[in-house]
Write an enzyme that holds these catalytic residues in place. Structure first.
Site, PDB file in Angstrom:
ATOM      1  N   SER A 145       0.835  -1.198   0.000  1.00 58.50           N
ATOM      2  CA  SER A 145       0.000   0.000   0.000  1.00 58.50           C
ATOM      3  C   SER A 145       0.864   1.240   0.000  1.00 58.50           C
ATOM      4  O   SER A 145       1.994   1.231   0.516  1.00 58.50           O
ATOM      5  CB  SER A 145      -0.897  -0.005   1.250  1.00 58.50           C
ATOM      6  OG  SER A 145      -1.508   1.251   1.442  1.00 58.50           O
ATOM      7  N   TYR A 158      -0.848  -0.603  10.312  1.00 59.60           N
ATOM      8  CA  TYR A 158      -0.992  -1.030   8.922  1.00 59.60           C
ATOM      9  C   TYR A 158       0.145  -0.485   8.068  1.00 59.60           C
ATOM     10  O   TYR A 158       0.760  -1.216   7.279  1.00 59.60           O
ATOM     11  CB  TYR A 158      -2.343  -0.538   8.397  1.00 59.60           C
ATOM     12  CG  TYR A 158      -2.592  -0.789   6.934  1.00 59.60           C
ATOM     13  CD1 TYR A 158      -2.910  -2.069   6.474  1.00 59.60           C
ATOM     14  CD2 TYR A 158      -2.558   0.248   6.010  1.00 59.60           C
ATOM     15  CE1 TYR A 158      -3.168  -2.301   5.130  1.00 59.60           C
ATOM     16  CE2 TYR A 158      -2.810   0.025   4.662  1.00 59.60           C
ATOM     17  CZ  TYR A 158      -3.109  -1.247   4.230  1.00 59.60           C
ATOM     18  OH  TYR A 158      -3.363  -1.477   2.910  1.00 59.60           O
TER      19      TYR A 158
END
Length: 256
Positions: A145, A158
């Site tokens: 990501s 994350y």
């Protein structure tokens, strides 16, 4: 040279293969000739995607798997080889994470984020690499990501896990590329997935607003990431290993 994007005769394992980017990647690979093994914790979306792949005339397995458990990752690899004969491509897509203020994260939430987004790729890549190295060829594609490339105070666990995945990609590529196994990574910007839509609803904003910050002026559709996966999984990227491709629609006015 033939069609270097052809996946004919190859077997691909896609984790998180029932929804979002995983589903789209599995379908793109199948459309280009791959047989596919779908892995995930929920059987229903796996079976739905499996039916779509079967309709394309490809062999497909749906294997319920918790990729946060090393033994289940190894079972997934063993099942793939027992049922389909070999393993050529691994797509580590399974992942996800919540957004909340940094000081509100519990230790258990931190550990879960690391296990889901980083440890899972560690377990499954090493299990898949064994048969790939034995046959002298293979491709691993990690789905990361843009959060792993930026400061993300609202998603620190994350983001840290995805940054680790970017780095792990390079380490595995350095270890295995000379032996025939390439490892690459795609760092995704905002993509229209059920997870993003749920988070947007929870936070009270429209999903499409996110896309206004990049040069394309929109968020990605899952299959657009799927074609990036196809590039790294196929011979089209035969001279590419250890790379993280940032697919985010282009830098916006702020240059990011």
């Amino acid at each position: 040279m033939g069609n270097r994007f052809s996946m004919a005769g190859r077997v691909a394992v896609v984790t998180g293969g029932g929804t979002g980017i995983g589903r789209a990647s599995a379908l793109v690979l199948a459309e280009h000739g791959a047989d596919v093994v779908l892995a995930g914790r929920r059987s229903e979306p796996l079976e739905e995607t499996a039916a779509e792949i079967e309709a394309l005339g490809r062999r497909v397995l749906a294997v319920r798997t918790d990729v946060m458990k090393a033994d289940e990752c190894r079972t997934l690899v063993d099942t793939t080889i027992a049922e389909l004969g070999h393993l050529d491509v691994l797509v580590n897509h399974a992942g996800g994470g919540a957004t909340k203020a940094l000081m509100t994260w519990t230790d258990d939430e931190w550990q879960h984020a690391l296990d889901l987004n980083l440890s899972s790729a560690w377990y499954l890549s090493r299990a898949a690499a064994e048969p790939m190295l034995a046959q002298g060829k293979g491709a691993i594609v990690n789905i990361s990501s843009g959060a792993g490339l930026l400061a993300m105070p609202q998603a620190p666990a994350y983001a840290a896990a995805k940054a680790g995945l970017n780095n792990l990609t390079g380490s595995m590529a350095a270890a295995w590329t000379r032996k025939g196994v390439r490892v690459n990574c795609i760092a995704c910007g905002a993509v229209r997935t059920p997870g993003l839509e749920a988070e947007a609803q929870h936070q009270g904003f429209a999903v499409d607003v996110i896309g206004q910050t990049n040069a394309s002026g929109r968020i990605a559709e899952p299959d657009e990431i799927g074609y990036g996966v196809l590039f790294f999984a196929s011979d089209a990227s035969s001279y590419c290993s250890g790379q993280t491709l940032y697919m985010h629609g282009g830098p916006g006015p702020a240059g990011v």
